[in-house]
Design an enzyme around this catalytic site. Sequence first.
Site, PDB file in Angstrom:
ATOM      1  CE  LYS A 165      -2.386  -4.044  -2.576  1.00  0.00           C
ATOM      2  NZ  LYS A 165      -3.818  -3.146  -3.052  1.00  0.00           N
ATOM      3  CE  LYS A 184      -5.537   0.461   5.700  1.00  0.00           C
ATOM      4  NZ  LYS A 184      -6.371   0.370   4.394  1.00  0.00           N
ATOM      5  CE  LYS A 233       2.526   0.928   1.346  1.00  0.00           C
ATOM      6  NZ  LYS A 233       1.132   1.127   1.055  1.00  0.00           N
TER       7      LYS A 233
HETATM    8  P1  TYM Z   1      -4.871   2.571   0.952  1.00  0.00           P
HETATM    9  O1  TYM Z   1      -6.241   2.341   1.626  1.00  0.00           O
HETATM   10  O2  TYM Z   1      -4.071   1.480   1.082  1.00  0.00           O
HETATM   11  O3  TYM Z   1      -4.416   3.811   1.653  1.00  0.00           O
HETATM   12  C1  TYM Z   1      -5.181   4.885   1.933  1.00  0.00           C
HETATM   13  C2  TYM Z   1      -4.503   6.176   1.722  1.00  0.00           C
HETATM   14  O4  TYM Z   1      -3.351   6.298   2.635  1.00  0.00           O
HETATM   15  C3  TYM Z   1      -2.061   6.723   2.049  1.00  0.00           C
HETATM   16  N1  TYM Z   1      -1.111   5.672   2.682  1.00  0.00           N
HETATM   17  C4  TYM Z   1       0.123   6.549   3.142  1.00  0.00           C
HETATM   18  N2  TYM Z   1       0.241   7.778   3.169  1.00  0.00           N
HETATM   19  C5  TYM Z   1       1.648   7.940   3.647  1.00  0.00           C
HETATM   20  N3  TYM Z   1       2.356   6.931   4.207  1.00  0.00           N
HETATM   21  C6  TYM Z   1       2.102   5.716   4.384  1.00  0.00           C
HETATM   22  N4  TYM Z   1       2.854   4.773   5.100  1.00  0.00           N
HETATM   23  C7  TYM Z   1       0.697   5.401   3.848  1.00  0.00           C
HETATM   24  N5  TYM Z   1       0.029   4.371   3.747  1.00  0.00           N
HETATM   25  C8  TYM Z   1      -1.143   4.545   2.855  1.00  0.00           C
HETATM   26  C9  TYM Z   1      -2.476   5.875   0.671  1.00  0.00           C
HETATM   27  O5  TYM Z   1      -1.656   6.303  -0.375  1.00  0.00           O
HETATM   28  C10 TYM Z   1      -3.913   6.221   0.465  1.00  0.00           C
HETATM   29  O6  TYM Z   1      -3.996   7.720  -0.049  1.00  0.00           O
HETATM   30  N6  TYM Z   1      -6.076   2.445  -3.832  1.00  0.00           N
HETATM   31  C11 TYM Z   1      -6.238   3.267  -2.711  1.00  0.00           C
HETATM   32  C12 TYM Z   1      -7.710   3.597  -2.346  1.00  0.00           C
HETATM   33  C13 TYM Z   1      -8.486   4.172  -3.530  1.00  0.00           C
HETATM   34  C14 TYM Z   1      -8.489   5.499  -3.925  1.00  0.00           C
HETATM   35  C15 TYM Z   1      -9.478   5.429  -5.022  1.00  0.00           C
HETATM   36  C16 TYM Z   1      -7.724   6.623  -3.669  1.00  0.00           C
HETATM   37  C17 TYM Z   1      -9.322   3.462  -4.211  1.00  0.00           C
HETATM   38  N7  TYM Z   1      -9.972   4.289  -5.005  1.00  0.00           N
HETATM   39  C18 TYM Z   1      -9.588   6.908  -5.544  1.00  0.00           C
HETATM   40  C19 TYM Z   1      -8.001   7.814  -4.113  1.00  0.00           C
HETATM   41  C20 TYM Z   1      -9.112   7.896  -5.258  1.00  0.00           C
HETATM   42  C21 TYM Z   1      -5.590   2.472  -1.539  1.00  0.00           C
HETATM   43  O7  TYM Z   1      -5.572   1.263  -1.599  1.00  0.00           O
HETATM   44  O8  TYM Z   1      -5.377   3.339  -0.496  1.00  0.00           O
END
Ligand code: TYM
Length: 333
Positions: free
Chosen positions: A117, A202, A199
């Site tokens: 990032k 978004k 991967k």
């Molecule tokens: P975020 O918003 O980037 O993504 C949300 C969830 O989607 C999963 N994910 C994927 N899984 C499979 N293939 C993909 N291409 C893919 N892209 C995204 C992510 O692994 C995630 O599980 N830091 C986290 C959010 C967060 C969180 C937490 C998660 C904040 N606090 C506490 C669990 C517990 C994030 O940015 O996810």
Amino acid sequence: MKQLENKKTLYSGVQPSGNITIGNYIGAIRQFTLLSDQYNCLFCVVDLHALTVRQIPAELRRNTLELFALYIAAGLDPQKNIIYCQSHVPEHAELTWILNCFTYMGELSRMTQFKDKSARNQDNLNAGLFTYPVLMASDILLYQTSLVPVGEDQRQHLEITRDIAERFNNIYGNVFVVPEAYIPKETSKILSLSDPLRKMSKSEPDGAVFLLDNADDIRRKIRRAVTDSDAEIRIDIENKPGVSNLLQIYSAFSGESTDEAIGRFEGQGYGQLKKGVADAVIAGVEPIQKRYQELIADKGMLHQQMMNNAERARQIAARTLRKVYKKVGLYQG
Ligand code: TYM
């Protein structure tokens, strides 16, 4: 919520930072729906995390309510689960400060997501990007969480969460439950359709199918998905990432195993495979989209549910924070 004492707690979150992809759905939201009966669940719209990248305020507000609606549309019941918005529970930010004082610069510097990032955000290398995993640890630890279903990209953040919890517990006794990550191999890394070595994300809309895309867009995007030239339909992530990814997407939406999917498409060529994948994705997102449209039409109701759920989350979070304040010696009267 009937807090069944014998159920453990499951916690996860998604950032309201734009359109939700089928990667988010397959890797996270769908897993939540599959696990939610077995746990006391909290699902968070992590709006504070989204601020580490500059947001347009009106869009962030809109995305927050939309993600809340999407959780429900995907099948998560806001009466049975606690579905809420992170900034509505100030204990997250408060615990983050304390845990910042128990987290080392060295361990945060090793986070690959921080490195990625920061390479992409050279013009806004803020301290929030660096301490992002501490806020995530606070989310999880506030609720005495046992299980955290996430995609592969969050594995390291779960490891640091465990390290912070264990470090704190070693000094102050058993304050936090040490959580486990839940990262099923087949669904934890859905790949970009345009570049299957990365991967699906978004922030790279070219290779992403969004949960709210219409059927024509879904068909077009999947038809253009990068595959390979040997026309053989099998799972081989190393050598055939594009085809393997399509099979995994098909499997997640159709409910068939990847072996069944291979049997179904064997010998048919990539055109047929792509058509089958598009049909399965469209059939899978259609009921979610329909429910979503109904929910988003009644913003007053969504708002009310969001506020109620924040109150329920706060009660649990406040208990943990009070304990932490006491343990570290903050004067509480
Ligand atoms: P975020 O918003 O980037 O993504 C949300 C969830 O989607 C999963 N994910 C994927 N899984 C499979 N293939 C993909 N291409 C893919 N892209 C995204 C992510 O692994 C995630 O599980 N830091 C986290 C959010 C967060 C969180 C937490 C998660 C904040 N606090 C506490 C669990 C517990 C994030 O940015 O996810």
